[in-house]
Design an enzyme around this catalytic site. Sequence first.
Site, PDB file in Angstrom:
ATOM      1  N   TYR A  58      -8.109   9.304  -0.285  1.00  0.00           N
ATOM      2  CA  TYR A  58      -6.995  10.098  -0.232  1.00  0.00           C
ATOM      3  C   TYR A  58      -7.037  10.947   0.760  1.00  0.00           C
ATOM      4  O   TYR A  58      -8.053  11.960   0.564  1.00  0.00           O
ATOM      5  CB  TYR A  58      -7.046  10.769  -1.789  1.00  0.00           C
ATOM      6  N   HIS A 124     -11.611   0.405  -5.899  1.00  0.00           N
ATOM      7  CA  HIS A 124     -10.360   1.062  -5.778  1.00  0.00           C
ATOM      8  C   HIS A 124      -9.370  -0.431  -5.758  1.00  0.00           C
ATOM      9  O   HIS A 124      -8.317  -0.295  -6.261  1.00  0.00           O
ATOM     10  CB  HIS A 124     -10.138   1.725  -4.742  1.00  0.00           C
ATOM     11  N   LEU A 220       2.889  10.360 -16.489  1.00  0.00           N
ATOM     12  CA  LEU A 220       4.173  10.928 -16.540  1.00  0.00           C
ATOM     13  C   LEU A 220       5.275  10.271 -15.761  1.00  0.00           C
ATOM     14  O   LEU A 220       6.160  10.687 -15.140  1.00  0.00           O
ATOM     15  CB  LEU A 220       3.804  12.248 -16.147  1.00  0.00           C
ATOM     16  N   GLY A 223       6.219  11.826 -12.302  1.00  0.00           N
ATOM     17  CA  GLY A 223       6.952  13.099 -12.665  1.00  0.00           C
ATOM     18  C   GLY A 223       8.203  12.924 -13.255  1.00  0.00           C
ATOM     19  O   GLY A 223       8.830  13.888 -13.618  1.00  0.00           O
TER      20      GLY A 223
END
Length: 330
Positions: A58, A124, A220, A223
Site C-alpha cells: 500500500y 497477500h 461495507l 462504501g
Amino acid sequence: MERRTIGSAALAVGAVGLGCMPMSWAYSTSQQRGDRSLRTVHAALDAGVQLLDTADMYGPFTNELLVGRAVKGRRSEAFLSTKCGLLVGDQHIVANGRPGYVRRACDASLRRLQTDVIDLYQLHRADPEVPVEETWGAMADLVTAGKVRALGLSAVGARAGRRPGARMHDGTIRQLERVQQVFPVSAVQAELSVWSPEALEDLLPWCAARGVGILAAMPLGNGYLTGTLKPGQGFEPDDPRARHPRFTAEMMAANQPVVAGLRRIAEQHGATPAQVALAWVLRQGRHVVPVPGTKREQWAVENAGAAAVALTDGDLAEIDGLPRARGSWY
C-alpha cells in the site's frame, strides 16, 4: 468493545478492526492527509479498535510508515496486521513468494511499523512460480525467530480465475489445506458483506471447524453500504470504483433497495446503515472480525460503534431477504 479470539494462536482483538489502506493508497487520493489519518487511528484506538490492517504494497510502503507513526507510544493498544507477497511496479503488481524476499520484507515492515514484532503476518497472494509451502515455511521461520506472532492468508482475489461451476473459495481452501500442513493458519482475510456474502457458503464453515479467524475485508461494500454514496456521483480517476461494474450510475441505482433495507433496520436501533452492515458481519460467527477501511475519524468511530448494535433474528431474516446485489463484481 467486545473482544474476539483469532485462530489457534488465541490472539484477542476488538470485535471491529480498522483497514488503513485508504489513508494513503487507492481511494480518493486527493483527500488523503497524513495528520488526519493519524487522528483517525488514534480515534479508533480510543473507541476500542485494536486490529490495524495494512500491507507493504500500500503506497507502496507509505501505509506502513503511517501506521508506525500512529502507534508510536501506543503500541500496547494496537494489534498490527500487515502483509507481504506483492510487489508494485510501474505497470503491474506481481507476486513474490521466494523465501529470501519474505525474510527481507518482514524486516523492512518491522522497521516501518517501528515495532519488534508483527502480530499477524499475512501472505497477500501466493506466487505461482514458488510452491506455497516454501513461502509459508519461510513465514513460519519468522514466528520461530520471534519477529511474528501468527500467520494469515489473504483471499481477497478469490474471484479471479474461478472455474465455471466452482465455489468462490475452492482455490483458497485448497491453498489453506496445503499450508496447514506446514504451520497453523491463524486467520484468513476475505471479502464478506451484505452484498457479497459468498464466503458463507464454504470459507466460513471451513475456518470455523478449524479454529481459523476471518478478517472480513470490504464489509461495507467499498462504501456503498454506508448509504452515503449517490447513484451517478463521480469518483476520482485513480479510485478503483471509477472502473467498477457495481459503481456505474445504473447499478448504484439498481442496488438502492439493499441500502434502503439496512436503513430501515438502522432506524429501529438508533444506528446507521453502516453499523447495521457491520453488525450483520459480526453475527456470522465469533471467529469473524470485520475490517472496514476509512481515512476519517467520524467513520472510524461510527464503525467501532457497530459492536454495540444487537441485531435480532428478525433483523437477520430481513437482511437475508433483501434483493441480491446486481451487477458483476469484476
